[in-house]
Design an enzyme around this catalytic site. Structure first.
Site, short mmCIF file in Angstrom:
data_model
loop_
_atom_site.label_atom_id
_atom_site.label_comp_id
_atom_site.label_asym_id
_atom_site.label_seq_id
_atom_site.Cartn_x
_atom_site.Cartn_y
_atom_site.Cartn_z
N TRP A 21 3.97 -6.22 4.89
CA TRP A 21 3.27 -6.35 6.17
C TRP A 21 1.87 -6.74 5.72
O TRP A 21 1.28 -6.02 4.92
CB TRP A 21 3.16 -5.08 6.98
CG TRP A 21 4.34 -4.59 7.76
CD1 TRP A 21 4.75 -3.29 7.78
CD2 TRP A 21 5.21 -5.30 8.66
NE1 TRP A 21 5.81 -3.17 8.63
CE2 TRP A 21 6.13 -4.38 9.18
CE3 TRP A 21 5.31 -6.63 9.08
CZ2 TRP A 21 7.12 -4.73 10.09
CZ3 TRP A 21 6.30 -6.97 9.98
CH2 TRP A 21 7.19 -6.03 10.48
N HIS A 26 0.15 -3.38 8.77
CA HIS A 26 -0.10 -2.00 8.35
C HIS A 26 -1.17 -1.33 9.20
O HIS A 26 -1.05 -0.15 9.56
CB HIS A 26 -0.49 -1.96 6.86
CG HIS A 26 0.70 -2.01 5.96
ND1 HIS A 26 1.59 -0.96 5.86
CD2 HIS A 26 1.16 -2.97 5.14
CE1 HIS A 26 2.54 -1.29 5.01
NE2 HIS A 26 2.31 -2.50 4.55
N ASP A 65 -1.27 -1.47 -1.24
CA ASP A 65 -0.96 -2.83 -1.68
C ASP A 65 -1.99 -3.34 -2.70
O ASP A 65 -1.65 -4.09 -3.60
CB ASP A 65 -0.91 -3.79 -0.49
CG ASP A 65 0.46 -3.81 0.17
OD1 ASP A 65 1.46 -3.48 -0.51
OD2 ASP A 65 0.54 -4.16 1.35
N ARG A 68 -1.37 -1.29 -6.13
CA ARG A 68 -0.22 -1.65 -6.96
C ARG A 68 -0.49 -2.93 -7.75
O ARG A 68 0.21 -3.24 -8.71
CB ARG A 68 1.03 -1.78 -6.10
CG ARG A 68 1.41 -3.16 -5.68
CD ARG A 68 2.38 -3.16 -4.53
NE ARG A 68 1.91 -4.10 -3.54
CZ ARG A 68 2.48 -5.29 -3.32
NH1 ARG A 68 3.58 -5.63 -3.93
NH2 ARG A 68 1.94 -6.12 -2.46
N HIS A 80 7.31 0.49 -2.83
CA HIS A 80 7.07 -0.18 -1.56
C HIS A 80 8.35 -0.65 -0.88
O HIS A 80 8.30 -1.23 0.20
CB HIS A 80 6.14 -1.39 -1.75
CG HIS A 80 4.74 -1.00 -2.12
ND1 HIS A 80 3.67 -1.15 -1.27
CD2 HIS A 80 4.25 -0.44 -3.26
CE1 HIS A 80 2.56 -0.71 -1.87
NE2 HIS A 80 2.89 -0.27 -3.08
N HIS A 136 1.05 4.06 4.32
CA HIS A 136 1.50 2.73 3.93
C HIS A 136 3.03 2.62 3.87
O HIS A 136 3.63 1.69 4.42
CB HIS A 136 0.90 2.35 2.58
CG HIS A 136 1.21 0.93 2.20
ND1 HIS A 136 0.44 -0.14 2.61
CD2 HIS A 136 2.23 0.40 1.47
CE1 HIS A 136 0.97 -1.26 2.16
NE2 HIS A 136 2.06 -0.96 1.46
N ASP A 140 5.80 0.19 5.54
CA ASP A 140 6.68 -0.73 4.80
C ASP A 140 8.14 -0.58 5.21
O ASP A 140 8.88 -1.55 5.30
CB ASP A 140 6.58 -0.46 3.28
CG ASP A 140 5.43 -1.21 2.62
OD1 ASP A 140 4.85 -2.12 3.25
OD2 ASP A 140 5.10 -0.87 1.47
N HIS A 146 11.94 -5.15 3.45
CA HIS A 146 11.62 -4.12 2.45
C HIS A 146 12.80 -3.20 2.20
O HIS A 146 12.72 -2.29 1.38
CB HIS A 146 10.41 -3.30 2.88
CG HIS A 146 9.12 -3.99 2.63
ND1 HIS A 146 8.23 -3.62 1.66
CD2 HIS A 146 8.59 -5.10 3.22
CE1 HIS A 146 7.20 -4.44 1.66
NE2 HIS A 146 7.39 -5.35 2.59
N HIS A 169 9.92 -13.74 3.20
CA HIS A 169 9.28 -12.44 3.14
C HIS A 169 7.83 -12.51 3.66
O HIS A 169 7.41 -11.69 4.48
CB HIS A 169 9.31 -11.88 1.72
CG HIS A 169 8.91 -10.45 1.63
ND1 HIS A 169 9.82 -9.42 1.63
CD2 HIS A 169 7.69 -9.88 1.57
CE1 HIS A 169 9.17 -8.27 1.58
NE2 HIS A 169 7.87 -8.52 1.54
N ASP A 173 6.08 -10.64 6.76
CA ASP A 173 4.97 -9.72 6.49
C ASP A 173 3.71 -10.14 7.24
O ASP A 173 3.00 -9.30 7.80
CB ASP A 173 4.60 -9.75 5.00
CG ASP A 173 5.37 -8.74 4.18
OD1 ASP A 173 6.07 -7.89 4.77
OD2 ASP A 173 5.25 -8.79 2.94
ZN LIG Z 1 3.68 -2.20 0.64
#
Ligand SMILES: [Zn+2]
Ligand SMILES: *[C@@H]1O[C@H](CO)[C@@H](O)[C@H](O)[C@H]1NC(C)=O
Ligand SMILES: *[C@@H]1O[C@H](CO)[C@@H](O)[C@H](O)[C@H]1NC(C)=O
Length: 350
Positions: A21, A26, A65, A68, A80, A136, A140, A146, A169, A173
């Site tokens: 997303w 988010h 996000d 990571r 995620h 988060h 997701d 996801h 994707h 998102d």
């Molecule tokens: Zn995520």
């Protein structure tokens, strides 16, 4: 109309697919949640986050996000998503035991951080981290891609959206929601959340909202989060790729027809994620914070104290057929789970 932001993101190439997303989705989940958090639970959450502003959840909704993508946070990339080893569009299914690997997944992460956010033995920084992750990951989880392994959650399905070369994707998102809302700032997210909450309170979602949280319990996080993931995974077969993944090659621009066919679902999913997150924070506050001690000897908890062995075929051969389950492990490895240069790590998918 094409926004500058979009042009800039496209120019960044691989990096633009990395959001999950996008920030808009988010933040909207977070703003919806804020509307359903009780005043007491909100005070607690604000204290945990050290943010008393009116965007206390939205401000940190995309932190995971960014984290990571750092060297320090690359371990959290597998958290995620969960790679359901199914076969859309004819067979969608998700099995926690089968699909969550020893590295963890969104479901085990939600369990872990639900425990940790209420663990008074932890340092304040750890509790803060736990709530940031929860905000988060619950977001997701409602994004169907996801909860799906096919072509790395759709990252490998090339698409065109409004003239841009994308992948499925990132369309889900980011580009499809951004098109709907017309921007991706916190203000945009708040406006979207306002309208979604209106639907929940008195509009189209009023009749279904109770079912979104039915049976949710912090006493069995794995079962609860698995139900959320199964719900989103089913949409891969019915809405995301109802004509199968090969249909995208013939589809041409996803705007407006495909967009029209999925946008209603995207709105429901964001509303659902927010409603669940708000309720989840309320339940954590009520069951785990104000009622103090956790009941001893509970078998559930974060699970994974004895990590399962990886899927069979882990680290094995690179098979050409895209539908063989071991591919998911190769993908995971390619994303930095167990190997790879930092260059490759920039290509995290979800
Ligand atoms: Zn995520
Ligand atoms: C739980 O979260 C902590 C802190 O982020 C992490 O170090 C640990 O590996 C997680 N445990 C599990 C079982 O996911
Ligand atoms: C999808 O696009 C990428 C680059 O944009 C390309 O490398 C890849 O071969 C394409 N895949 C297919 C199946 O066309």
């Amino acid at each position: 109309m094409v926004s500058l932001t979009r042009v800039a993101l496209v120019a960044l190439g691989a990096a633009h697919g990395a959001n999950a997303w996008g920030e808009l989705g988010h933040a909207a989940v977070a703003y919806v949640a804020q509307k359903y958090v009780t005043p007491e639970a909100a005070s607690w959450a604000k204290e945990v986050l050290g943010d008393t502003s009116s965007s206390y959840l939205a401000n940190i909704a995309s932190w995971a996000d960014k984290y990571r993508l750092t060297d320090e946070g690359s371990w959290s990339a597998p958290l995620h998503y969960i790679d359901a080893l199914d076969d859309p569009p004819t067979n969608c299914n998700l099995d926690y035991e089968r699909d969550c690997t020893a590295e963890g997944c969104s479901i085990s992460a939600i369990a872990n951080y639900t425990e940790r956010v209420a663990d008074t033995k932890l340092a304040a920084a750890d509790t803060t981290e736990a709530l940031k992750f929860l905000v988060h990951f619950i977001g997701d989880l409602v994004q169907p891609l996801h909860d799906e392994s096919y072509e790395l959650g759709g990252n490998g399905i090339n698409t065109t959206f409004q003239g841009y070369s994308d992948n499925l994707h990132s369309d889900w998102d980011t580009y499809i929601p951004d098109e709907l809302v017309g921007g991706s700032s916190l203000e945009d997210a708040q406006g979207w959340a306002d309208s979604l909450a209106k639907e929940i309170d008195s509009g189209d979602y009023k009749a279904q909202a109770a079912s979104w949280i039915k049976g949710d319990t912090v006493d069995d996080v794995i079962a609860t989060a698995t139900r959320w993931a199964v719900d989103a995974n089913a949409l891969v077969c019915t809405v995301v790729m109802p004509d199968g993944p090969d249909a995208f090659a013939e589809m041409g621009d996803l705007y407006p027809e495909y967009y029209d066919s999925v946008i209603g679902t995207i709105e429901v999913q964001v509303a659902k994620g927010g409603y669940r997150l708000g309720n989840w924070i309320n339940m954590i506050y009520k069951e785990k914070i104000t009622h103090g001690e956790e009941k001893p000897g509970k078998g559930k908890g974060p699970g994974k104290e004895h990590p399962k062995p990886p899927h069979p075929g882990h680290g094995g051969d690179v098979l050409p057929h895209p539908r063989l389950p071991p591919r998911a492990n190769l993908a995971r490895a390619a994303m930095g789970g167990s190997c790879c240069s930092s260059e490759r790590r920039g290509e995290h998918r979800h």
